[in-house]
Design a protein around this motif. Sequence first.
Motif, mmCIF file in Angstrom:
data_model
loop_
_atom_site.group_PDB
_atom_site.id
_atom_site.type_symbol
_atom_site.label_atom_id
_atom_site.label_comp_id
_atom_site.label_asym_id
_atom_site.label_seq_id
_atom_site.Cartn_x
_atom_site.Cartn_y
_atom_site.Cartn_z
ATOM 1 N N GLU A 65 -73.249 -32.496 -45.814
ATOM 2 C CA GLU A 65 -71.934 -31.892 -45.567
ATOM 3 C C GLU A 65 -70.986 -32.197 -46.717
ATOM 4 O OE1 GLU A 65 -70.056 -32.862 -41.914
ATOM 5 O OE2 GLU A 65 -70.882 -31.124 -40.893
ATOM 6 N N GLY A 120 -78.016 -20.154 -42.068
ATOM 7 C CA GLY A 120 -77.540 -21.472 -41.684
ATOM 8 C C GLY A 120 -77.973 -22.599 -42.599
ATOM 9 N N THR A 121 -78.709 -22.293 -43.667
ATOM 10 C CA THR A 121 -79.186 -23.342 -44.577
ATOM 11 C C THR A 121 -79.368 -22.786 -45.987
ATOM 12 O OG1 THR A 121 -80.424 -24.382 -42.772
ATOM 13 C CG2 THR A 121 -80.985 -25.060 -45.000
ATOM 14 N N SER A 212 -64.185 -35.161 -40.458
ATOM 15 C CA SER A 212 -65.569 -34.910 -40.848
ATOM 16 C C SER A 212 -65.763 -35.084 -42.346
ATOM 17 C CB SER A 212 -65.983 -33.489 -40.449
ATOM 18 O OG SER A 212 -65.324 -32.537 -41.259
ATOM 19 N N SER A 275 -72.607 -25.105 -41.910
ATOM 20 C CA SER A 275 -72.025 -24.999 -40.572
ATOM 21 C C SER A 275 -71.349 -23.647 -40.384
ATOM 22 C CB SER A 275 -71.014 -26.125 -40.352
ATOM 23 O OG SER A 275 -69.911 -25.979 -41.225
ATOM 24 N N GLU A 276 -71.059 -23.317 -39.131
ATOM 25 C CA GLU A 276 -70.397 -22.046 -38.825
ATOM 26 C C GLU A 276 -69.024 -21.967 -39.479
ATOM 27 O OE1 GLU A 276 -71.348 -19.304 -36.936
ATOM 28 O OE2 GLU A 276 -73.366 -20.164 -37.047
ATOM 29 N N SER A 277 -68.297 -23.092 -39.501
ATOM 30 C CA SER A 277 -66.956 -23.072 -40.090
ATOM 31 C C SER A 277 -67.005 -22.773 -41.585
ATOM 32 C CB SER A 277 -66.254 -24.416 -39.844
ATOM 33 O OG SER A 277 -66.958 -25.479 -40.479
#
Length: 373
Positions: A65, A120-121, A212, A275-277
């Motif tokens: 992240e 997603g990746t 985060s 991530s979705e955000s």
Amino acid sequence: MTALLLAAGIVLLVAGAEGLVRGASQIATGVGISPLVVGLTVVALGTSAPELAISVGSSLAGRTELALGNVVGSNIFNVLFTLGLTALIAPIAVSSQLVRLDVPLGIGAAVGTLLLALDGTIGRLDGAVLVLTIIVYTAVLIVSSQGDAEGGASGASTNGAGADAPYFGNPSSAGQWAMNVGLVVGGLALLVLGARWIVTAAVDIAQRFGVSELVIGLTIVAGGTSLPELATSVLAGIRGRRDIAVGNVVGSNLFNLLAVLGCSALVAPGGVPVSESVLWFDLPVMIATAVACLPIFFTGQVIARWEGTLFLGYYGAYTIYLLLAATQHDALSTFSTAMWAFVLPLTAVTLLVLSVQAWRGRGAPSDGAHGAR
């Protein structure tokens, strides 16, 4: 102690990038690569070295992240804050090559990154594609430079990336070569150590304040690792060095997406999760900042002070949104509504009108010239 570790890490990153850029640039020019190509490759990669050190180190440590937030946040910071502050100090001239080639390439890289992230990746195969793209891009620049060495040299001095650029030299003695190699090795060592300290401090801050690692990467770490770009562009703007201020940002953003994110995905065992955000907010914001460069650069080929102020205002709004979203503050809904309903549409209309006016203004002289013939 954590704040001290973070500050020390940023200092080491900036010092390491400076040594790496100076040493590598002078080695490159010493073996016959033109200053223009060195500026587009070595200097751009050198100023992106802090992002590379942080993101790859974070990926190896399983902090993906932080790695992703650093890349996306740095690109947003470079356009909105670095160019905004530089233009606020002094309007920046923009070459037609940036509008025709480099900015569209940056937009393409940003859109391509979003497409790769839709599942997603950013996986290892995606990382390989990104790294291969930057290798091909660099190779094409070097080959074209060698094929047109005289034109490249004259162009470099015209656009400000020649003899007065801050990093270029021509090592001629064994002592100078040894010093340049030492700068490269020492710079890399400082980058690695500084990156380790920053990652440690950023993770501690995130855990302590309940924020985060992604938000820390998008803000504190991104701003810290973008200090070389900020320093280079601001100094270039103050000294009136044409194109360096803008070219440094555009080139660095391209390297961030292709080299930094690509290498991070390659070394991370499961790739870099998105991530979705990030997928539906931060990446689109990054693309929007890249797209906004086209009308801004196109209008008179100058980034005016009011346009720089607009960029700074948007970066402030983006940072406020991240902090409100991270803390789930009550003002988040009102702030988001104001941005989407009023500020963004007004800005889009303003840029559209300016672009149309600039296009018409360019057409008029050309028609007159044609009639005179």
